[in-house]
Design a protein around this motif. Structure first.
Motif, mmCIF file in Angstrom:
data_model
loop_
_atom_site.group_PDB
_atom_site.id
_atom_site.type_symbol
_atom_site.label_atom_id
_atom_site.label_comp_id
_atom_site.label_asym_id
_atom_site.label_seq_id
_atom_site.Cartn_x
_atom_site.Cartn_y
_atom_site.Cartn_z
ATOM 1 N N ALA A 79 27.484 45.607 47.603
ATOM 2 C CA ALA A 79 26.156 45.863 47.956
ATOM 3 C C ALA A 79 25.023 44.955 47.028
ATOM 4 O O ALA A 79 24.027 44.681 47.931
ATOM 5 N N ALA A 80 25.059 44.808 45.925
ATOM 6 C CA ALA A 80 24.270 43.972 45.222
ATOM 7 C C ALA A 80 24.201 42.577 45.701
ATOM 8 O O ALA A 80 23.351 42.047 45.915
ATOM 9 N N SER A 81 25.657 42.246 45.969
ATOM 10 C CA SER A 81 25.779 40.677 46.188
ATOM 11 C C SER A 81 24.983 40.785 47.601
ATOM 12 O O SER A 81 24.678 39.403 47.840
ATOM 13 N N ARG A 82 25.074 41.710 48.531
ATOM 14 C CA ARG A 82 24.536 41.477 49.829
ATOM 15 C C ARG A 82 23.023 41.735 49.789
ATOM 16 O O ARG A 82 22.465 41.905 51.033
ATOM 17 N N GLY A 83 22.374 41.713 48.809
ATOM 18 C CA GLY A 83 20.910 41.808 48.742
ATOM 19 C C GLY A 83 20.161 43.010 48.483
ATOM 20 O O GLY A 83 19.158 43.279 48.799
ATOM 21 N N ALA A 84 20.844 44.101 48.194
ATOM 22 C CA ALA A 84 20.311 45.370 48.185
ATOM 23 C C ALA A 84 19.221 45.339 47.067
ATOM 24 O O ALA A 84 19.335 44.560 45.925
ATOM 25 N N GLN A 85 18.242 46.086 47.132
ATOM 26 C CA GLN A 85 17.055 46.068 46.330
ATOM 27 C C GLN A 85 17.470 46.761 45.075
ATOM 28 O O GLN A 85 16.883 46.155 43.828
ATOM 29 N N ALA A 86 18.116 47.884 45.131
ATOM 30 C CA ALA A 86 18.592 48.346 43.663
ATOM 31 C C ALA A 86 19.911 49.062 43.857
ATOM 32 O O ALA A 86 20.169 49.677 44.728
ATOM 33 N N VAL A 87 20.621 48.803 42.917
ATOM 34 C CA VAL A 87 21.882 49.620 42.932
ATOM 35 C C VAL A 87 22.359 50.289 41.499
ATOM 36 O O VAL A 87 22.163 49.685 40.400
ATOM 37 N N VAL A 88 22.631 51.407 41.637
ATOM 38 C CA VAL A 88 22.819 52.230 40.366
ATOM 39 C C VAL A 88 24.559 52.603 40.559
ATOM 40 O O VAL A 88 24.793 53.075 41.456
ATOM 41 N N LEU A 89 25.360 52.085 39.617
ATOM 42 C CA LEU A 89 26.692 52.432 39.285
ATOM 43 C C LEU A 89 26.906 53.432 38.294
ATOM 44 O O LEU A 89 26.313 53.375 37.249
ATOM 45 N N LEU A 90 27.665 54.431 38.691
ATOM 46 C CA LEU A 90 27.784 55.687 37.640
ATOM 47 C C LEU A 90 29.321 55.627 37.266
ATOM 48 O O LEU A 90 30.201 56.038 38.594
ATOM 49 N N GLU A 91 29.617 56.049 36.093
ATOM 50 C CA GLU A 91 30.901 55.902 35.622
ATOM 51 C C GLU A 91 31.234 57.062 34.429
ATOM 52 O O GLU A 91 30.451 56.570 33.472
ATOM 53 N N LYS A 92 31.829 57.981 34.555
ATOM 54 C CA LYS A 92 31.946 58.941 33.235
ATOM 55 C C LYS A 92 32.926 58.318 32.195
ATOM 56 O O LYS A 92 32.949 58.788 31.152
ATOM 57 N N ASP A 93 34.091 57.872 32.817
ATOM 58 C CA ASP A 93 35.200 57.302 31.985
ATOM 59 C C ASP A 93 34.674 56.215 30.984
ATOM 60 O O ASP A 93 34.169 55.358 31.521
ATOM 61 N N LYS A 94 34.919 56.408 29.954
ATOM 62 C CA LYS A 94 34.582 55.321 28.781
ATOM 63 C C LYS A 94 35.213 53.959 29.100
ATOM 64 O O LYS A 94 34.572 53.036 28.968
ATOM 65 N N LYS A 95 36.577 54.040 29.503
ATOM 66 C CA LYS A 95 37.154 52.719 29.697
ATOM 67 C C LYS A 95 36.686 51.963 30.889
ATOM 68 O O LYS A 95 36.424 50.803 31.186
ATOM 69 N N ALA A 96 36.656 52.866 31.987
ATOM 70 C CA ALA A 96 36.130 52.204 33.224
ATOM 71 C C ALA A 96 34.582 51.879 32.953
ATOM 72 O O ALA A 96 34.335 50.491 33.833
ATOM 73 N N TYR A 97 33.875 52.525 32.461
ATOM 74 C CA TYR A 97 32.432 52.044 32.232
ATOM 75 C C TYR A 97 32.479 50.543 31.508
ATOM 76 O O TYR A 97 31.834 49.889 31.912
ATOM 77 N N ALA A 98 33.111 50.549 30.385
ATOM 78 C CA ALA A 98 33.299 49.439 29.535
ATOM 79 C C ALA A 98 33.675 48.255 30.564
ATOM 80 O O ALA A 98 33.150 47.032 30.380
ATOM 81 N N ASN A 99 34.826 48.578 31.419
ATOM 82 C CA ASN A 99 35.064 47.379 32.343
ATOM 83 C C ASN A 99 33.994 46.994 33.437
ATOM 84 O O ASN A 99 33.805 45.832 33.536
ATOM 85 N N LEU A 100 33.285 48.138 33.910
ATOM 86 C CA LEU A 100 32.341 47.683 34.598
ATOM 87 C C LEU A 100 30.997 46.960 34.005
ATOM 88 O O LEU A 100 30.643 45.802 34.390
ATOM 89 N N LEU A 101 30.843 47.061 32.721
ATOM 90 C CA LEU A 101 29.809 46.186 31.942
ATOM 91 C C LEU A 101 30.403 44.732 31.899
ATOM 92 O O LEU A 101 29.553 43.813 31.988
ATOM 93 N N ALA A 102 31.692 44.948 31.620
ATOM 94 C CA ALA A 102 32.198 43.367 31.344
ATOM 95 C C ALA A 102 32.247 42.648 32.684
ATOM 96 O O ALA A 102 31.897 41.409 32.785
ATOM 97 N N ASN A 103 32.605 43.393 33.589
ATOM 98 C CA ASN A 103 32.625 42.537 35.199
ATOM 99 C C ASN A 103 31.178 42.055 35.391
ATOM 100 O O ASN A 103 31.049 41.003 35.947
ATOM 101 N N PHE A 104 30.298 42.909 35.314
ATOM 102 C CA PHE A 104 28.912 42.677 35.591
ATOM 103 C C PHE A 104 28.327 41.583 34.689
ATOM 104 O O PHE A 104 27.533 40.605 35.418
ATOM 105 N N LYS A 105 28.847 41.653 33.321
ATOM 106 C CA LYS A 105 28.365 40.294 32.619
ATOM 107 C C LYS A 105 28.765 39.047 33.178
ATOM 108 O O LYS A 105 27.822 38.000 33.354
ATOM 109 N N LEU A 106 29.936 38.887 33.722
ATOM 110 C CA LEU A 106 30.596 37.886 34.125
ATOM 111 C C LEU A 106 29.723 37.345 35.417
ATOM 112 O O LEU A 106 29.586 36.305 35.678
ATOM 113 N N LEU A 107 29.635 38.545 36.312
ATOM 114 C CA LEU A 107 28.849 38.009 37.673
ATOM 115 C C LEU A 107 27.536 37.523 37.514
ATOM 116 O O LEU A 107 27.130 36.965 38.203
#
Length: 210
Positions: A79-107
């Motif tokens: 959604a963010a890639s396609r121009g959304a004004q704001a995107v909030v991603l929510l994740e409770k699992d610590k490992k999945a959350y850390a992976n989200l941050l790592a992926n976003f840093k690369l993007l």
């Protein structure tokens, strides 16, 4: 309502998850997202995502999006890639959350125009705290074995989502559940687009508001 029959069916729960998934449109088109091995983590396939964003339209400019139970984050990142004004991603699992941050840093080597926020937070708590009609597009795709999460999120999404200018409520659920059960949780909404592929049913709900 149109039912799609996809020949390359989704793999069953016993199959190994993909190690990476590819963003298929927008600024981050063809960028890869890493996938970690966690119970219940089931990335939305390329084929389903392609169909979903055909439903939504390729340009999401101006939309405010919530990606609940984000997992790999591929729906929110798409959604963010396609121009959304704001995107909030929510994740409770610590490992999945850390992976989200790592992926976003690369993007971020190719920044998008919209605002992207990744929260280590319970999706139901977050959604219940949001004002009425404060989001335009909500993705709901919790682990299939936790049906109560799906039901509670769907009920709250009907209050929070305003699709007057595009968007809607996108829900993935297992084939073992009847669509009518999901529709009953969303009075004032209807399933405008539907597909079934392998072990997954998916529906984009639209509001009946005038």
């Amino acid at each position: 309502m149109k039912k799609f029959s996809n020949k390359p069916a989704l793999t069953g729960p016993s199959s190994d998850p993909p190690k990476r998934v590819r963003i298929i449109g927008g600024t981050w088109r063809s960028r890869l997202i890493s996938v970690i091995d966690l119970p219940g983590l089931r990335p939305t396939t390329d084929r389903i995502r392609e169909t979903l964003f055909n439903w939504l339209g390729q340009d999401l400019t101006g939309l405010r999006c919530f990606d609940l139970f984000a997992g790999t984050g591929v729906l929110g990142f798409e959604a963010a890639s396609r121009g959304a004004q704001a995107v909030v991603l929510l994740e409770k699992d610590k490992k999945a959350y850390a992976n989200l941050l790592a992926n976003f840093k690369l993007l971020q080597s190719s920044p998008v125009l919209g605002f992207v926020e990744i929260l280590h937070q319970d999706s139901l708590e977050f959604l219940s705290s949001q004002p009425n009609l404060s989001s335009n597009l909500i993705f709901i795709d919790p682990p299939f074995q936790e049906a109560h999460l799906l039901d509670k999120a769907v009920i709250q999404a009907g209050r929070v989502c305003d699709d007057a200018f595009g968007g809607g409520i996108y829900i993935e659920f297992p084939v073992s559940r009847n669509l009518g059960e999901i529709e009953a949780l969303l009075p004032g909404w209807y399933c405008g687009k539907y597909l079934e592929a392998g072990q997954v049913k998916a529906c984009l709900f639209r509001s009946r508001r005038d």
